[in-house]
Design a protein around this motif. Sequence first.
Motif, short mmCIF file in Angstrom:
data_model
loop_
_atom_site.label_atom_id
_atom_site.label_comp_id
_atom_site.label_asym_id
_atom_site.label_seq_id
_atom_site.Cartn_x
_atom_site.Cartn_y
_atom_site.Cartn_z
N ILE A 83 0.85 -1.21 0.00
CA ILE A 83 0.00 0.00 0.00
C ILE A 83 0.88 1.26 0.00
O ILE A 83 0.55 2.28 0.62
CB ILE A 83 -0.96 0.02 1.20
CG1 ILE A 83 -0.21 -0.07 2.53
CG2 ILE A 83 -1.98 -1.10 1.08
CD1 ILE A 83 -1.09 0.19 3.74
N LEU A 84 1.98 1.19 -0.72
CA LEU A 84 2.93 2.30 -0.79
C LEU A 84 2.26 3.60 -1.21
O LEU A 84 2.49 4.67 -0.62
CB LEU A 84 4.06 1.95 -1.78
CG LEU A 84 5.05 3.06 -2.14
CD1 LEU A 84 5.80 3.53 -0.89
CD2 LEU A 84 6.02 2.58 -3.21
N GLY A 85 1.42 3.55 -2.24
CA GLY A 85 0.76 4.75 -2.74
C GLY A 85 -0.12 5.40 -1.68
O GLY A 85 -0.10 6.62 -1.48
N LEU A 86 -0.91 4.59 -0.98
CA LEU A 86 -1.80 5.11 0.07
C LEU A 86 -0.98 5.75 1.19
O LEU A 86 -1.33 6.84 1.68
CB LEU A 86 -2.66 3.98 0.62
CG LEU A 86 -3.61 4.34 1.77
CD1 LEU A 86 -4.59 5.42 1.33
CD2 LEU A 86 -4.35 3.10 2.26
N LEU A 87 0.10 5.11 1.59
CA LEU A 87 0.95 5.66 2.65
C LEU A 87 1.54 7.01 2.25
O LEU A 87 1.62 7.94 3.06
CB LEU A 87 2.07 4.67 3.00
CG LEU A 87 1.65 3.33 3.60
CD1 LEU A 87 2.85 2.44 3.81
CD2 LEU A 87 0.90 3.53 4.91
N VAL A 88 1.95 7.11 0.99
CA VAL A 88 2.54 8.36 0.50
C VAL A 88 1.49 9.47 0.47
O VAL A 88 1.76 10.61 0.88
CB VAL A 88 3.16 8.17 -0.90
CG1 VAL A 88 3.49 9.51 -1.55
CG2 VAL A 88 4.42 7.32 -0.80
#
Length: 444
Positions: A83-88
């Motif tokens: 979930i890299l995008g959501l965290l960013v």
Amino acid sequence: MFHDIFTKMEKYLLPISARIGAQRHMLAIRDAFSSIMAALIVGSVASLINNFPYQPFQDFMTAVFTETWKEPGNIIYNMTMGILGLLVAISIGYYLAQPYKLDGISSALMSGISFLILTPFLKDGSPTLDWLGAKGLFVAMIVGIFTTEIYHFIVKQGWTIKMPEGVPPAVTSGFVALIPSFVIFILVGLIASVLKATTGLSLTEIIYQLLQAPFQQIGDTIPAMCLLMFARGFLWFFGIHGTNVLDPISDSIILPNIEENARYFAQGVSAYDVPKIATSSFISQFVSIGGTGVGLAFVIAVIIISRSKATRKLSIGATPGVLFNINEPILYGVPIVLNASLIIPFLLTPIVLIIVGYIAMGTVLVPKTVALVPWNMPVLIGGYLSTGGSFRGVILQIVDVVIATLIYLPFIKLNDRVEAKINVAEKQKSQRIDKGAKMRWEIN
């Protein structure tokens, strides 16, 4: 001549780079990536443990914990790297709110929810996390900035619900964010609906196809990596933190690459066969060994050949930090910054190591990087872990350091000579000043 060139370059480059480095959106992106690094490293380590390339270990874990022993690691990976995008998106919303004096939690939630609204969740009728990870990274950055700017604009205009004094701060912040949340979510929802109706795609899918995928393909090339490391070293040479200035750009390319490699590795693909070479771990463990400019090689070269007591003493003292990729003491202490004698190896050596790494990994002599290890992981350990537990990664690091040291050796010798001439000139100047003062004293 060199002094005049460097003076002019510093005069014009320093203000521009300083503005870029201090620009609030760039700072927010940089801080966002930094803040989630711990989660990404944990996810990467979980994947590394699950797929450690040593069959007796795999057999032991299966015998003790049954076939399901990998499930915890898979869950950890999916909820971190996956979930890299959501965290960013969430992190950018939080950090960009700080210079505007907005509530960071409210801003982070608006960014995260807006990102989810713009992200496709279903694939063949079943839930999927595909677009919450690296594929959604560009949209995450755009959404994080876009939603926070709208939030700031509405608050600045005073279009908020104001609560009386005495109301708890958390409640007040929630009501201040109420109208901005309505506006942002409705606007984002309309964008998502219009795009779906007209193209059949979400914004995340459109941006990925048009920008991110080509960008990542270009980024995974020798020229792109050489340009990146040259620019980073060039800024450092003028005393500007090139890593911090360029990280918002470079992370958007090389972080998705390590995520993609880790995902393939988690699925059982060999570290030799994963697709990407240019990753954040490749840069930190096989190019910037000992810090930008291959600081470890510089220290070794100084110890081998330098006759300057000051340079040797400082380099030896800086060795513990260099082993953990921290080389500011030698950058500013020797110094390497604005030192014309050392600019060639400082800029050239990382480029040579990029080429060596591409040859080694491209010809399957060394596994590619499949784990995101901390940038300050000690040399040799980092080479082993980042390549999925391969001693070939350790050997490549050793080869890199040897090559880089050989490049530095003649320039360290040159730097000694220049330093000696400067010392002689300063000594002669001091003697003339002392002699003049003595003559004036005698006359008086």
